[in-house]
Design a protein around this motif. Structure first.
Motif, mmCIF file in Angstrom:
data_model
loop_
_atom_site.group_PDB
_atom_site.id
_atom_site.type_symbol
_atom_site.label_atom_id
_atom_site.label_comp_id
_atom_site.label_asym_id
_atom_site.label_seq_id
_atom_site.Cartn_x
_atom_site.Cartn_y
_atom_site.Cartn_z
ATOM 1 N N SER A 52 22.686 -5.790 -26.246
ATOM 2 C CA SER A 52 21.924 -7.043 -26.264
ATOM 3 C C SER A 52 22.809 -8.267 -26.381
ATOM 4 O O SER A 52 22.357 -9.385 -26.165
ATOM 5 C CB SER A 52 20.940 -7.045 -27.440
ATOM 6 O OG SER A 52 21.622 -7.306 -28.643
ATOM 7 N N ILE A 158 14.417 -2.124 -24.801
ATOM 8 C CA ILE A 158 14.070 -3.402 -25.419
ATOM 9 C C ILE A 158 12.862 -3.242 -26.338
ATOM 10 O O ILE A 158 12.828 -3.788 -27.449
ATOM 11 C CB ILE A 158 13.797 -4.461 -24.335
ATOM 12 C CG1 ILE A 158 15.105 -4.820 -23.622
ATOM 13 C CG2 ILE A 158 13.156 -5.710 -24.929
ATOM 14 C CD1 ILE A 158 14.926 -5.673 -22.389
ATOM 15 N N LEU A 205 16.304 -10.971 -22.059
ATOM 16 C CA LEU A 205 16.800 -9.701 -22.594
ATOM 17 C C LEU A 205 17.192 -8.746 -21.473
ATOM 18 O O LEU A 205 18.244 -8.102 -21.521
ATOM 19 C CB LEU A 205 15.732 -9.051 -23.471
ATOM 20 C CG LEU A 205 15.579 -9.559 -24.901
ATOM 21 C CD1 LEU A 205 14.316 -8.980 -25.525
ATOM 22 C CD2 LEU A 205 16.780 -9.192 -25.746
ATOM 23 N N TYR A 209 20.926 -7.330 -21.151
ATOM 24 C CA TYR A 209 21.139 -5.881 -21.236
ATOM 25 C C TYR A 209 21.840 -5.377 -19.978
ATOM 26 O O TYR A 209 22.790 -4.589 -20.041
ATOM 27 C CB TYR A 209 19.795 -5.161 -21.375
ATOM 28 C CG TYR A 209 19.300 -4.943 -22.780
ATOM 29 C CD1 TYR A 209 19.166 -6.002 -23.673
ATOM 30 C CD2 TYR A 209 18.931 -3.668 -23.213
ATOM 31 C CE1 TYR A 209 18.694 -5.792 -24.947
ATOM 32 C CE2 TYR A 209 18.449 -3.459 -24.492
ATOM 33 C CZ TYR A 209 18.326 -4.517 -25.358
ATOM 34 O OH TYR A 209 17.857 -4.307 -26.623
#
Length: 283
Positions: A52, A158, A205, A209
């Motif tokens: 992350s 996530i 995100l 990622y």
């Protein structure tokens, strides 16, 4: 694929709130050093980010380690497709030398953060800095695939980091926007993210990622000969590749194995993991 997990990203915590528990000291979003548990009077320990780009999830361990160490985080919140792990590690090495220029340092990393820790240590030692320890926590060695296969798998990771139960189904079919909208709606319904923020936050995100996972997958270092220690879980994938680590870190002095899975390693198991790390520390 090695499972990878870390919850936070950007300047908000894993629930999308302002994350003011860490104070940035050096660098920008692409590569920055933050204070996690720092008094200024103890030897320095640096935690490298995972997939992350955030280090907010290390707080339970940091509170335990703070009895002996000043704990800093090494974060990378870029989503640039061209990002390379070695570039970020050079910035981390410079930030470490600026923030704590004296004495040996120790660097730890969980999941793909173990690769970030390894490369940062390489950069520091090449510049003449003493690195007393590289701690590698349930990390698959270089050359082992780590990137999620698609957006649905990324969203499953996530959702776990966000605390959604049940987690997002990695077999869900749809366009990227449709999948992100599905997870965003669930996060809003569970009151984890506000409606006005959710889609953009989850989209960020996904980009971060993906960028960090690809950088880890393309990382091909020469051997690091400094002192290193490895912690593996019986329930994780990295343990299947434990022998390969010797090619990249021949200075490994010990390997510990815990009867945990990859995702619980930095959660409720913090006291158990702390006991292992505490035994690694040099003084």
């Amino acid at each position: 694929m090695q499972p990878v997990a870390t919850p936070g990203v950007g300047r908000r915590d894993e629930r999308g709130r302002r994350d003011d528990g860490e104070r940035a000291r050096h660098g920008g979003d692409a590569a920055r050093l933050v204070e996690i548990a720092v008094s200024g009077s103890r030897p320095a320990l640096f935690w490298a980010h995972g997939i992350s780009g955030s280090t907010s999830h290390y707080r339970p361990l940091a509170r335990l380690l703070a009895a002996r160490r000043d704990v800093y985080g090494l974060e990378n919140r870029t989503a640039a497709p061209s990002y390379r792990l070695a570039e970020s590690a050079r910035r981390f090495a410079a930030a470490i030398n600026e923030c704590r220029p004296d004495g040996p340092c120790e660097i730890l990393g969980y999941s793909i953060g173990g690769l970030v820790a390894l490369e940062t240590a390489r950069q520091l030692t090449m510049a003449g800095r003493e690195v007393a320890l590289v701690g590698i926590l349930d990390t698959a060695p270089p050359t082992v695939p780590v990137a999620p296969e698609n957006t649905a798998v990324t969203l499953a990771l996530i959702s776990r980091g966000l605390g959604l139960e049940p987690q997002f189904d990695p077999g869900t079919v749809g366009t990227d926007s449709e999948l992100i909208a599905m997870l965003s709606a669930r996060a809003v319904e569970a009151r984890i993210l506000p409606a006005a923020l959710a889609f953009d936050y989850v989209s960020a995100l996904v980009r971060t990622y993906t960028s960090n996972a690809r950088a880890a997958e393309h990382y091909r270092p020469s051997a690091y000969h400094g002192r290193a220690a490895v912690l593996l879980t019986r329930g994780g994938d990295a343990i299947r590749h434990r022998d390969l680590w010797r090619a990249f870190a021949p200075g490994i002095s010990r390997t510990d194995v815990l009867d945990l899975d990859h995702f619980s390693l930095i959660g409720d198991a913090a006291p158990t993991v702390h006991a292992v790390i505490d035994a690694w520390l040099t003084r």
